[in-house]
Design a protein around this motif. Structure first.
Motif, short mmCIF file in Angstrom:
data_model
loop_
_atom_site.label_atom_id
_atom_site.label_comp_id
_atom_site.label_asym_id
_atom_site.label_seq_id
_atom_site.Cartn_x
_atom_site.Cartn_y
_atom_site.Cartn_z
N SER A 158 -54.55 14.13 42.11
CA SER A 158 -55.00 15.36 41.67
C SER A 158 -55.81 15.78 42.96
N PRO A 159 -55.76 17.05 43.28
CA PRO A 159 -56.39 17.43 44.47
C PRO A 159 -57.78 17.22 44.73
N LEU A 160 -58.46 17.02 43.61
CA LEU A 160 -59.94 16.79 43.72
C LEU A 160 -60.21 15.46 43.77
N ARG A 161 -59.33 14.42 43.67
CA ARG A 161 -59.51 13.01 43.60
C ARG A 161 -58.85 12.22 44.50
N GLU A 162 -57.53 12.58 45.05
CA GLU A 162 -56.89 11.93 45.65
C GLU A 162 -57.23 11.62 47.15
N HIS A 163 -58.10 12.23 47.74
CA HIS A 163 -58.81 11.89 49.02
C HIS A 163 -60.11 10.92 48.95
N LEU A 164 -60.68 10.61 47.71
CA LEU A 164 -61.64 10.02 47.50
C LEU A 164 -61.35 8.46 48.24
N PHE A 165 -60.39 7.78 48.18
CA PHE A 165 -60.18 6.33 48.65
C PHE A 165 -60.40 6.44 50.03
N VAL A 166 -59.72 7.28 50.76
CA VAL A 166 -59.64 7.52 51.92
C VAL A 166 -61.01 7.75 52.68
N ARG A 167 -61.63 8.40 51.84
CA ARG A 167 -62.93 9.07 52.23
C ARG A 167 -64.05 8.02 52.42
N MET A 168 -63.80 6.84 51.73
CA MET A 168 -64.74 5.82 51.92
C MET A 168 -64.65 5.19 53.33
N GLY A 169 -63.60 5.45 54.04
CA GLY A 169 -63.36 4.83 55.56
C GLY A 169 -63.42 3.40 55.67
N ARG A 170 -63.95 2.85 56.74
CA ARG A 170 -63.68 1.40 57.13
C ARG A 170 -64.93 0.82 56.36
N ARG A 201 -49.40 5.82 47.61
CA ARG A 201 -50.70 5.86 46.46
C ARG A 201 -52.09 5.76 47.17
N LEU A 202 -52.27 5.35 48.13
CA LEU A 202 -53.45 5.34 48.97
C LEU A 202 -54.09 6.59 49.57
N LEU A 203 -53.08 7.42 50.11
CA LEU A 203 -53.45 8.18 51.16
C LEU A 203 -53.13 9.84 50.39
N PRO A 204 -53.79 10.71 50.51
CA PRO A 204 -53.65 11.99 49.98
C PRO A 204 -52.52 12.64 50.70
N ARG A 205 -51.53 13.38 49.74
CA ARG A 205 -50.18 13.96 50.27
C ARG A 205 -50.81 15.03 51.22
N ALA A 206 -49.79 15.42 52.03
CA ALA A 206 -49.72 16.09 53.65
C ALA A 206 -50.57 17.45 53.10
N ASP A 207 -50.03 18.06 52.11
CA ASP A 207 -50.43 19.31 51.80
C ASP A 207 -51.89 19.50 50.76
N TRP A 208 -52.63 18.22 50.90
CA TRP A 208 -53.95 18.05 50.07
C TRP A 208 -54.90 19.04 50.61
N ALA A 209 -55.10 19.21 51.86
CA ALA A 209 -56.18 20.35 52.17
C ALA A 209 -55.91 21.61 51.46
#
Length: 212
Positions: A158-170, A201-209
């Motif tokens: 989902s566009p509202l969720r798929e970036h959340l894991f990467v957003r956690m960062g290192r 699965r881990l990364l948002p898709r290229a057109d996420w933004a």
């Protein structure tokens, strides 16, 4: 205020008794100072006036101990409970004091993230609950962020969720390492999909933004 002022220079009845058998708190301050009066702190006087206008202070039925933002620091969390007179520590074990048996313990959020060990902090909370303590746990923004990030890896993207894991960062990496070392089996690793599938699965898709 008078009670505080009368206790200065002596073992204050306002300070909890500390049971520190493991000598974790040798430098814990054991004195109090009076709260600045309204003459020097007018904002305090205004706050008290507002409280009186709404019925005044209402004392809880049981003592309330509020501990907030342990941030994956189990030792700091346990030392706070010891300093508050809630638990006694000896031989690496904890137990409730008489005060701790009467108290309601509120964890004010942000138990996870940032600190040295998320699992150790969860172990400490579990040990506290195992004593029979009356524990109430509130979720902070860091706790919710981690929960939402993990949940975002499951189910449809989902566009509202798929970036959340990467957003956690290192900073999520130490927690993942802990989970790997404690819970993941060789069979789990053998069942992992290939790298491309994992990245999808881990990364948002290229057109996420654009979709976001």
């Amino acid at each position: 205020m008078a009670q505080i002022q009368n206790s200065i220079g002596s073992e204050s009845i306002l300070l909890p008794q500390v049971f520190d058998g493991d000598a974790c708190l040798p430098d814990l301050p054991r004195s109090v100072i009076p709260w600045p009066g309204a003459g020097t702190q007018p904002q305090i006087a205004r706050c008290l006036d507002r409280a009186r206008a709404h019925g005044g202070w209402r004392w809880p039925d049981v003592p309330v101990v509020f501990v907030s933002d342990p941030h994956a620091d189990a030792e700091g969390f346990l030392r706070s409970l010891t300093a508050a007179g809630v638990i006694h520590r000896a031989g690496g074990r904890i137990g409730l004091t008489g005060f701790g048996q009467r108290a309601r313990i509120v964890l004010g959020g942000d138990s996870l993230d940032k600190g040295p060990s998320n699992l150790a902090l969860l172990d400490a909370i579990a040990a506290l609950r195992a004593t029979g303590a009356d524990v109430h746990i509130l979720a902070g923004n860091h706790d919710l962020r981690m929960r939402m990030a993990v949940a975002a890896l499951r189910g449809p993207k989902s566009p509202l969720r798929e970036h959340l894991f990467v957003r956690m960062g290192r900073k999520i990496l130490p927690a993942l390492r802990e989970v790997l070392e404690r819970f993941v089996t060789a069979g789990d690793l053998d069942a992992l999909p290939d790298e491309a599938t994992c990245k999808a699965r881990l990364l948002p898709r290229a057109d996420w933004a654009v979709r976001f």
